[in-house]
Design a protein around this motif. Structure first.
Motif, PDB file in Angstrom:
ATOM      1  N   PHE A 246      17.204 -23.279  -8.488  1.00  0.00           N
ATOM      2  CA  PHE A 246      17.022 -23.423  -9.928  1.00  0.00           C
ATOM      3  C   PHE A 246      17.137 -24.888 -10.291  1.00  0.00           C
ATOM      4  N   PHE A 247      16.281 -25.302 -11.220  1.00  0.00           N
ATOM      5  CA  PHE A 247      16.337 -26.669 -11.732  1.00  0.00           C
ATOM      6  C   PHE A 247      16.867 -26.620 -13.160  1.00  0.00           C
ATOM      7  N   ASN A 248      18.060 -27.135 -13.368  1.00  0.00           N
ATOM      8  CA  ASN A 248      18.689 -27.128 -14.693  1.00  0.00           C
ATOM      9  C   ASN A 248      18.724 -28.546 -15.246  1.00  0.00           C
ATOM     10  N   ALA A 249      17.750 -28.849 -16.114  1.00  0.00           N
ATOM     11  CA  ALA A 249      17.657 -30.214 -16.656  1.00  0.00           C
ATOM     12  C   ALA A 249      18.853 -30.553 -17.536  1.00  0.00           C
TER      13      ALA A 249
ATOM     14  N   LEU B 259       1.830 -34.971 -35.694  1.00  0.00           N
ATOM     15  CA  LEU B 259       0.989 -34.743 -34.514  1.00  0.00           C
ATOM     16  C   LEU B 259      -0.507 -34.892 -34.835  1.00  0.00           C
ATOM     17  N   ALA B 260      -0.852 -34.756 -36.106  1.00  0.00           N
ATOM     18  CA  ALA B 260      -2.276 -34.736 -36.500  1.00  0.00           C
ATOM     19  C   ALA B 260      -2.990 -36.004 -36.048  1.00  0.00           C
ATOM     20  N   GLY B 261      -4.116 -35.798 -35.384  1.00  0.00           N
ATOM     21  CA  GLY B 261      -4.958 -36.912 -34.973  1.00  0.00           C
ATOM     22  C   GLY B 261      -4.471 -37.656 -33.733  1.00  0.00           C
ATOM     23  N   ARG B 262      -3.368 -37.211 -33.145  1.00  0.00           N
ATOM     24  CA  ARG B 262      -2.827 -37.907 -31.975  1.00  0.00           C
ATOM     25  C   ARG B 262      -3.255 -37.229 -30.668  1.00  0.00           C
ATOM     26  N   ARG B 263      -3.260 -38.032 -29.586  1.00  0.00           N
ATOM     27  CA  ARG B 263      -3.459 -37.499 -28.227  1.00  0.00           C
ATOM     28  C   ARG B 263      -2.074 -37.380 -27.610  1.00  0.00           C
ATOM     29  N   VAL B 264      -1.656 -36.131 -27.454  1.00  0.00           N
ATOM     30  CA  VAL B 264      -0.231 -35.856 -27.238  1.00  0.00           C
ATOM     31  C   VAL B 264       0.067 -35.506 -25.771  1.00  0.00           C
ATOM     32  N   LEU B 265       1.051 -36.182 -25.219  1.00  0.00           N
ATOM     33  CA  LEU B 265       1.548 -35.838 -23.880  1.00  0.00           C
ATOM     34  C   LEU B 265       2.779 -34.937 -24.050  1.00  0.00           C
ATOM     35  N   ILE B 266       2.714 -33.731 -23.487  1.00  0.00           N
ATOM     36  CA  ILE B 266       3.847 -32.792 -23.538  1.00  0.00           C
ATOM     37  C   ILE B 266       4.820 -33.148 -22.412  1.00  0.00           C
ATOM     38  N   VAL B 267       6.093 -33.227 -22.767  1.00  0.00           N
ATOM     39  CA  VAL B 267       7.123 -33.600 -21.784  1.00  0.00           C
ATOM     40  C   VAL B 267       8.096 -32.424 -21.651  1.00  0.00           C
ATOM     41  N   ASP B 268       8.080 -31.766 -20.490  1.00  0.00           N
ATOM     42  CA  ASP B 268       9.010 -30.655 -20.295  1.00  0.00           C
ATOM     43  C   ASP B 268       9.680 -30.796 -18.927  1.00  0.00           C
ATOM     44  N   ASP B 269      10.556 -29.845 -18.608  1.00  0.00           N
ATOM     45  CA  ASP B 269      11.325 -29.978 -17.371  1.00  0.00           C
ATOM     46  C   ASP B 269      10.649 -29.313 -16.180  1.00  0.00           C
ATOM     47  N   VAL B 270      10.149 -28.081 -16.371  1.00  0.00           N
ATOM     48  CA  VAL B 270       9.686 -27.316 -15.221  1.00  0.00           C
ATOM     49  C   VAL B 270       8.592 -26.338 -15.657  1.00  0.00           C
ATOM     50  N   ILE B 271       7.649 -26.078 -14.765  1.00  0.00           N
ATOM     51  CA  ILE B 271       6.668 -25.008 -15.006  1.00  0.00           C
ATOM     52  C   ILE B 271       6.883 -23.934 -13.961  1.00  0.00           C
ATOM     53  N   THR B 272       7.089 -22.687 -14.442  1.00  0.00           N
ATOM     54  CA  THR B 272       7.121 -21.544 -13.518  1.00  0.00           C
ATOM     55  C   THR B 272       5.875 -20.707 -13.770  1.00  0.00           C
ATOM     56  N   ALA B 273       5.892 -19.910 -14.854  1.00  0.00           N
ATOM     57  CA  ALA B 273       4.733 -19.075 -15.185  1.00  0.00           C
ATOM     58  C   ALA B 273       3.834 -19.730 -16.233  1.00  0.00           C
ATOM     59  N   GLY B 274       4.289 -20.820 -16.831  1.00  0.00           N
ATOM     60  CA  GLY B 274       3.469 -21.544 -17.799  1.00  0.00           C
ATOM     61  C   GLY B 274       3.635 -21.097 -19.242  1.00  0.00           C
TER      62      GLY B 274
END
Ligand SMILES: O=P(O)(O)OC[C@H]1O[C@H](OP(=O)(O)OP(=O)(O)O)[C@H](O)[C@@H]1O
Ligand SMILES: O=C(O)c1cc(=O)[nH]c(=O)[nH]1
Length: 225
Positions: free
Chosen positions: A34-37, A120-135
């Motif tokens: 398990f990865f616990n950020a 957020l409107a009109g921006r090119r947004v980078l999503i920053v999260d910890d982990v992807i399992t099922a998405g």
């Protein structure tokens, strides 16, 4: 293994953000790791982690002429400190990026709503999260950004667990599936593959390797070496 990958994995092991045992995931799967950020719980640990994210992003986008994104978004909850720390790391590197995140439950008083930070409107947004399992978490974040008028430009995570959503029908990983469906880059600082490589080379981790491989063979997008 590139420097930011091994730096991140060793840091995660040192602060015990990466642990071995038996864990129930959001998807219901029983995982031997398990990865616990939440364990990046000091300024130094979080700053080191943010520098690994920035190095992974810069390595990925190095070939792109224009800045590929112009804003950071951290999905609640663990994405919030991660996106914030990354924004601070980029400021330290001379780039001031707008930052936003969400609440899991909308607030009915004061400023109200479920979005906090820069618009957020009109921006090119980078999503920053910890982990992807099922998405699941990433799909929710994509919907939030689109709903607020932003355009997702990519996703960065610390760890790609490289798991198939439904291994019985397809071995494509959740990260690859999201990337294909939304035509977006998914940048992972490290992946299960990197963790297995480290486990293969490090005597202290050797005992975990067999269980990691058994789990990967049951749910993973990559089987065999
Ligand atoms: O790819 P998935 O199957 O969605 O799993 C990964 C997500 O699960 C966890 O979030 P969680 O929803 O538990 O929220 P938290 O950030 O509040 O801990 C984790 O932080 C990821 O965002
Ligand atoms: O799939 C999950 O729920 C999950 C896996 C993991 O390693 N870390 C986490 O925070 N969530």
């Amino acid at each position: 293994m590139t420097d930011h990958r091994s730096r991140f994995l060793r840091l995660a092991l040192r602060v015990e953000a990466l642990r071995f045992g038996q864990f129930t995931l959001k998807s219901g799967r029983q995982s031997p790791y398990f990865f616990n950020a939440g364990r990046f719980d000091s300024g130094v640990a979080m700053a080191e982690l943010a520098s690994c994210y920035a190095d992974a992003i810069d390595a990925h986008f190095a070939e792109v002429d224009l800045p590929a994104f112009d804003m950071l978004f951290g999905p609640a909850y663990k994405g919030i400190p991660l996106a914030t720390a990354l924004a601070c790391e980029y400021a330290r590197r001379g780039r001031d990026l707008p930052l936003a995140f969400n609440r899991k439950e909308a607030k009915a008083h004061g400023e109200g709503g479920s979005l906090i930070g820069a618009p957020l409107a009109g921006r090119r947004v980078l999503i920053v999260d910890d982990v992807i399992t099922a998405g699941t978490a990433i799909r929710e974040a994509l919907a939030i950004i689109a709903g607020a008028g932003g355009t997702a430009a990519g996703i960065v995570i610390a760890l790609d667990r490289q798991e198939a959503v439904d291994p019985a029908t397809s071995r494509r990983s959740a990260a690859e599936t999201v990337a294909l469906e939304h035509a977006l880059p998914v940048v992972a600082v490290a992946s299960l593959h990197d963790l297995l490589a480290l486990a293969g080379a490090d005597a202290a981790l050797a005992a975990q390797r067999a269980q990691l491989i058994a789990y990967r063979d049951a749910y993973g997008s990559v089987i065999g070496d």
